[in-house]
Scaffold this motif. Structure first.
Motif, short mmCIF file in Angstrom:
data_model
loop_
_atom_site.label_atom_id
_atom_site.label_comp_id
_atom_site.label_asym_id
_atom_site.label_seq_id
_atom_site.Cartn_x
_atom_site.Cartn_y
_atom_site.Cartn_z
N MET A 42 0.89 -1.31 0.08
CA MET A 42 0.12 0.08 -0.03
C MET A 42 0.98 1.31 -0.07
SD MET A 42 -3.29 -0.69 0.34
CE MET A 42 -4.03 0.82 0.64
N ASP A 43 0.34 2.20 -0.41
CA ASP A 43 1.10 3.58 -0.57
C ASP A 43 0.11 4.48 0.29
OD1 ASP A 43 2.00 6.06 -1.13
OD2 ASP A 43 2.04 5.86 -3.35
N PHE A 44 0.55 5.09 1.45
CA PHE A 44 -0.25 6.07 2.10
C PHE A 44 0.76 6.55 3.12
CE2 PHE A 44 -1.46 1.87 4.16
CZ PHE A 44 -0.98 2.10 5.53
N ASP A 45 0.38 7.86 3.80
CA ASP A 45 1.21 8.46 4.73
C ASP A 45 2.43 8.66 4.12
OD1 ASP A 45 -1.12 8.58 6.53
OD2 ASP A 45 -0.27 6.91 7.58
N ARG A 46 2.59 8.81 2.94
CA ARG A 46 4.00 9.13 2.10
C ARG A 46 5.11 8.10 2.41
NH1 ARG A 46 2.45 14.03 4.25
NH2 ARG A 46 3.76 13.98 5.66
N LYS A 47 4.45 7.04 2.57
CA LYS A 47 5.38 5.64 2.79
C LYS A 47 4.78 4.67 2.03
CE LYS A 47 6.92 6.78 7.54
NZ LYS A 47 8.36 6.85 7.51
N PHE A 48 5.81 3.41 1.68
CA PHE A 48 4.99 2.29 1.26
C PHE A 48 4.96 1.13 2.53
CE2 PHE A 48 7.95 3.30 -2.48
CZ PHE A 48 6.69 3.47 -3.48
N HIS A 49 3.83 0.80 2.67
CA HIS A 49 3.58 -0.24 3.68
C HIS A 49 3.57 -1.64 3.14
CE1 HIS A 49 2.51 2.75 6.54
NE2 HIS A 49 2.28 3.58 5.63
#
Length: 133
Positions: free
Chosen positions: A38-45
């Motif tokens: 996932m891509d959220f909060d300016r990070k790859f999770h």
């Protein structure tokens, strides 16, 4: 949308980044291991899971040049790549479970030759007159 829409996508790193940019989940499968991205909060999770295992792993990486290249390279290293569209209000872990169950129902992974593409189109020579209309 209250469901998870699952699609198989090409093993293309650029396409993976495009889907992540749209807020979709990208799932890479290598043998019987799944990696949910996932891509959220300016990070790859990233969440990893092996079906039947009691738990999984989770990591977060900054969206920088190095980690973007790693995400793109995963396309080449995987057996299959999938994309899941879902309502962002759904529980993320529930989305992963639904996606995994959907993938395993189509591509169980027990027999590598059986995991080939599924053809939903009736070949032209086998169509009846009713099918051609």
């Amino acid at each position: 949308m209250e469901e998870v829409n699952l699609s198989r996508i090409p093993k293309d790193g650029g396409r993976m980044l495009e889907e992540l940019g749209k807020g979709n989940m990208v799932i890479v499968r290598s043998k019987n291991d799944f990696l949910y991205i996932m891509d959220f909060d300016r990070k790859f999770h990233m969440f990893s899971h092996t079906p039947g295992a009691p738990g999984g792993g989770q990591k977060q990486f900054d969206k920088d040049e190095k980690h973007t290249a790693v995400i793109k390279k995963l396309a080449d290293l995987s057996d299959h790549v999938y994309m899941a569209e879902f309502d962002k209000g759904l529980n993320l872990y529930g989305v992963m479970v639904s996606a995994e169950e959907g993938i395993l129902s189509l591509y169980p992974g027990d027999d590598r030759d059986s995991d080939a593409d599924i053809e939903f189109i009736i070949p032209e020579k086998n169509k009846t007159d009713d099918d051609k209309q």
